[in-house]
Design a protein around this motif. Structure first.
Motif, PDB file in Angstrom:
ATOM      1  N   THR A   1       0.840  -1.198   0.000  1.00 47.31           N
ATOM      2  CA  THR A   1       0.000   0.000   0.000  1.00 47.31           C
ATOM      3  C   THR A   1       0.874   1.247   0.000  1.00 47.31           C
ATOM      4  OG1 THR A   1      -1.733  -1.162   1.211  1.00 47.31           O
ATOM      5  CG2 THR A   1      -1.820   1.236   1.233  1.00 47.31           C
ATOM      6  N   GLY A   2       1.919   1.239   0.816  1.00 46.12           N
ATOM      7  CA  GLY A   2       2.848   2.364   0.856  1.00 46.12           C
ATOM      8  C   GLY A   2       3.571   2.562  -0.459  1.00 46.12           C
ATOM      9  N   LEU A   3       3.842   1.463  -1.158  1.00 48.46           N
ATOM     10  CA  LEU A   3       4.484   1.546  -2.465  1.00 48.46           C
ATOM     11  C   LEU A   3       3.542   2.200  -3.476  1.00 48.46           C
ATOM     12  CD1 LEU A   3       7.123   0.666  -3.892  1.00 48.46           C
ATOM     13  CD2 LEU A   3       5.963  -1.472  -4.491  1.00 48.46           C
ATOM     14  N   ARG A   4       2.267   1.784  -3.451  1.00 45.05           N
ATOM     15  CA  ARG A   4       1.288   2.342  -4.399  1.00 45.05           C
ATOM     16  C   ARG A   4       1.031   3.824  -4.144  1.00 45.05           C
ATOM     17  NH1 ARG A   4      -1.265  -2.870  -3.726  1.00 45.05           N
ATOM     18  NH2 ARG A   4      -2.631  -2.045  -2.111  1.00 45.05           N
ATOM     19  N   SER A   5       1.158   4.248  -2.890  1.00 43.74           N
ATOM     20  CA  SER A   5       0.893   5.647  -2.555  1.00 43.74           C
ATOM     21  C   SER A   5       2.153   6.516  -2.650  1.00 43.74           C
ATOM     22  CB  SER A   5       0.312   5.748  -1.143  1.00 43.74           C
ATOM     23  OG  SER A   5       1.266   5.347  -0.169  1.00 43.74           O
ATOM     24  N   ASP A   6       3.248   5.941  -3.157  1.00 42.52           N
ATOM     25  CA  ASP A   6       4.530   6.646  -3.337  1.00 42.52           C
ATOM     26  C   ASP A   6       5.195   7.026  -2.025  1.00 42.52           C
ATOM     27  OD1 ASP A   6       4.470   6.521  -6.136  1.00 42.52           O
ATOM     28  OD2 ASP A   6       3.217   8.314  -6.262  1.00 42.52           O
ATOM     29  N   ARG A   7       4.819   6.376  -0.929  1.00 41.45           N
ATOM     30  CA  ARG A   7       5.559   6.566   0.318  1.00 41.45           C
ATOM     31  C   ARG A   7       6.965   5.993   0.173  1.00 41.45           C
ATOM     32  NH1 ARG A   7       2.899   3.910   5.409  1.00 41.45           N
ATOM     33  NH2 ARG A   7       1.545   5.733   5.213  1.00 41.45           N
ATOM     34  N   TYR A   8       7.071   4.879  -0.568  1.00 35.55           N
ATOM     35  CA  TYR A   8       8.348   4.229  -0.810  1.00 35.55           C
ATOM     36  C   TYR A   8       8.604   4.160  -2.314  1.00 35.55           C
ATOM     37  CZ  TYR A   8       6.724   2.286   3.681  1.00 35.55           C
ATOM     38  OH  TYR A   8       6.204   2.118   4.935  1.00 35.55           O
ATOM     39  N   ASP A   9       9.881   4.064  -2.685  1.00 36.28           N
ATOM     40  CA  ASP A   9      10.254   3.799  -4.071  1.00 36.28           C
ATOM     41  C   ASP A   9      10.248   2.303  -4.366  1.00 36.28           C
ATOM     42  OD1 ASP A   9      10.855   6.566  -4.733  1.00 36.28           O
ATOM     43  OD2 ASP A   9      12.651   6.333  -3.499  1.00 36.28           O
ATOM     44  N   MET A  10      10.506   1.517  -3.336  1.00 38.96           N
ATOM     45  CA  MET A  10      10.524   0.060  -3.480  1.00 38.96           C
ATOM     46  C   MET A  10      10.274  -0.563  -2.113  1.00 38.96           C
ATOM     47  SD  MET A  10      14.646  -0.694  -3.722  1.00 38.96           S
ATOM     48  CE  MET A  10      14.949  -1.972  -2.478  1.00 38.96           C
ATOM     49  N   ALA A  11       9.935  -1.838  -2.096  1.00 43.90           N
ATOM     50  CA  ALA A  11       9.794  -2.584  -0.847  1.00 43.90           C
ATOM     51  C   ALA A  11      10.766  -3.750  -0.877  1.00 43.90           C
ATOM     52  CB  ALA A  11       8.369  -3.077  -0.660  1.00 43.90           C
ATOM     53  N   MET A  12      11.541  -3.895   0.181  1.00 44.90           N
ATOM     54  CA  MET A  12      12.509  -4.996   0.303  1.00 44.90           C
ATOM     55  C   MET A  12      12.405  -5.529   1.711  1.00 44.90           C
ATOM     56  SD  MET A  12      16.595  -4.933  -0.583  1.00 44.90           S
ATOM     57  CE  MET A  12      17.473  -6.456  -0.960  1.00 44.90           C
ATOM     58  N   SER A  13      11.750  -6.698   1.845  1.00 46.70           N
ATOM     59  CA  SER A  13      11.427  -7.163   3.192  1.00 46.70           C
ATOM     60  C   SER A  13      11.117  -8.653   3.199  1.00 46.70           C
ATOM     61  CB  SER A  13      10.228  -6.368   3.740  1.00 46.70           C
ATOM     62  OG  SER A  13      10.051  -6.597   5.114  1.00 46.70           O
ATOM     63  N   ALA A  14      12.052  -9.472   2.687  1.00 46.87           N
ATOM     64  CA  ALA A  14      11.822 -10.919   2.618  1.00 46.87           C
ATOM     65  C   ALA A  14      10.462 -11.204   1.980  1.00 46.87           C
ATOM     66  CB  ALA A  14      11.902 -11.547   4.013  1.00 46.87           C
ATOM     67  N   MET A  15      10.128 -10.448   0.946  1.00 42.17           N
ATOM     68  CA  MET A  15       8.805 -10.540   0.333  1.00 42.17           C
ATOM     69  C   MET A  15       8.807 -11.564  -0.790  1.00 42.17           C
ATOM     70  SD  MET A  15       6.395  -7.501  -1.220  1.00 42.17           S
ATOM     71  CE  MET A  15       6.240  -6.711   0.402  1.00 42.17           C
ATOM     72  N   THR A  16       7.933 -12.557  -0.683  1.00 41.50           N
ATOM     73  CA  THR A  16       7.835 -13.587  -1.695  1.00 41.50           C
ATOM     74  C   THR A  16       7.177 -13.042  -2.957  1.00 41.50           C
ATOM     75  OG1 THR A  16       7.683 -15.320  -0.027  1.00 41.50           O
ATOM     76  CG2 THR A  16       6.931 -15.866  -2.229  1.00 41.50           C
ATOM     77  N   ASP A  17       7.818 -13.290  -4.077  1.00 46.01           N
ATOM     78  CA  ASP A  17       7.266 -12.926  -5.380  1.00 46.01           C
ATOM     79  C   ASP A  17       6.261 -13.997  -5.792  1.00 46.01           C
ATOM     80  OD1 ASP A  17       6.735 -12.493  -8.067  1.00 46.01           O
ATOM     81  OD2 ASP A  17       8.807 -12.761  -8.729  1.00 46.01           O
ATOM     82  N   ASN A  18       5.002 -13.595  -6.011  1.00 47.10           N
ATOM     83  CA  ASN A  18       4.003 -14.538  -6.513  1.00 47.10           C
ATOM     84  C   ASN A  18       3.018 -13.823  -7.423  1.00 47.10           C
ATOM     85  OD1 ASN A  18       1.881 -13.388  -4.832  1.00 47.10           O
ATOM     86  ND2 ASN A  18       2.765 -14.524  -3.113  1.00 47.10           N
ATOM     87  N   LYS A  19       2.211 -14.586  -8.127  1.00 46.39           N
ATOM     88  CA  LYS A  19       1.296 -14.027  -9.118  1.00 46.39           C
ATOM     89  C   LYS A  19       0.264 -13.101  -8.495  1.00 46.39           C
ATOM     90  CE  LYS A  19       2.872 -15.791 -12.937  1.00 46.39           C
ATOM     91  NZ  LYS A  19       3.454 -14.916 -13.982  1.00 46.39           N
ATOM     92  N   ASN A  20      -0.225 -13.437  -7.309  1.00 40.92           N
ATOM     93  CA  ASN A  20      -1.215 -12.573  -6.669  1.00 40.92           C
ATOM     94  C   ASN A  20      -0.667 -11.176  -6.456  1.00 40.92           C
ATOM     95  OD1 ASN A  20      -3.347 -14.384  -6.508  1.00 40.92           O
ATOM     96  ND2 ASN A  20      -2.694 -15.208  -4.534  1.00 40.92           N
ATOM     97  N   ARG A  21       0.553 -11.085  -5.960  1.00 45.20           N
ATOM     98  CA  ARG A  21       1.145  -9.770  -5.729  1.00 45.20           C
ATOM     99  C   ARG A  21       1.478  -9.082  -7.057  1.00 45.20           C
ATOM    100  NH1 ARG A  21       4.432 -11.893  -0.624  1.00 45.20           N
ATOM    101  NH2 ARG A  21       2.958 -11.272   0.980  1.00 45.20           N
ATOM    102  N   GLN A  22       1.934  -9.832  -8.020  1.00 48.80           N
ATOM    103  CA  GLN A  22       2.219  -9.239  -9.323  1.00 48.80           C
ATOM    104  C   GLN A  22       0.958  -8.630  -9.940  1.00 48.80           C
ATOM    105  OE1 GLN A  22       3.985 -12.221 -11.879  1.00 48.80           O
ATOM    106  NE2 GLN A  22       5.438 -12.833 -10.304  1.00 48.80           N
TER     107      GLN A  22
END
Length: 319
Positions: free
Chosen positions: A119-140
């Motif tokens: 949510t913070g990424l979509r609102s431009d609070r962050y430029d990127m998120a890096m937090s042991a985040m699993t890449d999956n189709k739902n998030r993509q």
């Protein structure tokens, strides 16, 4: 960290050897915090843009600012957490500092609860998120894993590590838990918004009548550990590197033990907004550069994560 099914993987099982390596980091203390504020003690340093080999790949506004704002749940040792001096340390901050030398910018880690990072990424609070985040189709694709409905634009991932999910219990008190099926009739503590929570919900639907799986979701993994330690839960599920670190460090190694094999081996990815393709591609180029020059390997070995190493970075490699 959404997953579609619980399956064992040979690669994931082999990474149980990493438990011993993570002991190198055992002297560091778990002291994360759950606020949404900038961490003033963070220092993912960088080279100047004039000497950085890949600086020209960055968007001009980020290159001019000299900073990439990183959303991260800084309470997930050994991937990212605060040491006893308040400094942000761990696998991700070390990798970010190495990327910074390639790109000529500083990576500024800003603390937030895991389930709010996108949510913070979509609102431009962050430029990127890096937090042991699993890449999956739902998030993509921006799909809610519980409802299957689209809830956002989705993100792109720059993948950089492979990790599975583990279960751990109080040491000497496994209560016969060795598989996800064994959790039926038990109480499981997890971190909210993670693959572990998704897997727990999937398993709960499979449990027979009279053997309900009770799930307690917390803002961070440390809270889940506290619940287990106090006897309020029978087990905790977390990503393997985090589970292994907890087993090695909590109570001097006397509090917890891992049970069973890892499941759902999947890539960790740096999340970037769909519109930020230039930043995404710059991060991939920098990740490939540190893989090639050996710095990536050195960092993974430092944190006991070398068995999850990749040969090259991939964009949206999650399934």
């Amino acid at each position: 960290m959404t997953a579609s099914s619980t399956r064992r993987t040979t690669a994931a099982h082999s990474r149980l050897a990493a438990v011993g390596a993570i002991a190198v980091a055992g002297a560091l203390l778990l002291t994360g915090c759950g606020d949404q504020t900038k961490d003033k003690n963070n220092d993912s340093g960088s080279a100047s843009t004039t000497s950085a080999p890949l600086a020209d790949k960055l968007p001009s506004d980020i290159r001019s600012a000299g900073v990439i704002k990183v959303g991260s749940d800084i309470a997930y040792a050994p991937v990212e957490y605060k040491d006893d001096s308040g400094k942000v340390v761990g696998l991700d901050p070390d990798l970010a500092a190495a990327l910074g030398k390639q790109l000529g910018v500083k990576f500024d880690f800003q603390n937030g609860t895991f389930d709010t990072l996108l949510t913070g990424l979509r609102s431009d609070r962050y430029d990127m998120a890096m937090s042991a985040m699993t890449d999956n189709k739902n998030r993509q694709e921006g799909v809610d894993p519980d409802t299957g409905k689209k809830v956002g634009e989705g993100v792109d991932f720059v993948d950089y590590l492979t990790a599975g999910v583990s279960i751990y219990t109080r040491k000497g008190d496994t209560q016969g838990i060795a598989t996800w099926e064994d959790l039926c009739g038990k109480k499981l503590a997890v971190q909210r918004g993670t693959t572990s929570e998704d897997l727990a919900k999937q398993q709960a639907k499979k449990c027979p009548g009279g053997k309900k799986l009770a799930i307690e979701a917390f803002d961070d993994n440390q809270q889940a550990q506290t619940r287990l330690r106090s006897g309020g839960a029978d087990a905790v599920s977390a990503d393997f590197p985090v589970a292994a670190y907890a087993v090695k460090t909590s109570g001097g190694g006397k509090d917890f033990e891992i049970v069973g094999d890892q499941v759902e081996a999947a890539p960790y990815g740096i999340a970037v907004a769909k519109k930020d393709t230039q930043l995404r591609d710059a991060l991939k180029a920098a990740m490939d550069a540190i893989i090639a020059n050996g710095e990536y390997k050195t960092i993974l070995e430092k944190w006991g994560a070398q068995d999850g190493a990749v040969k090259e970075s991939v964009i949206n490699g999650g399934k």
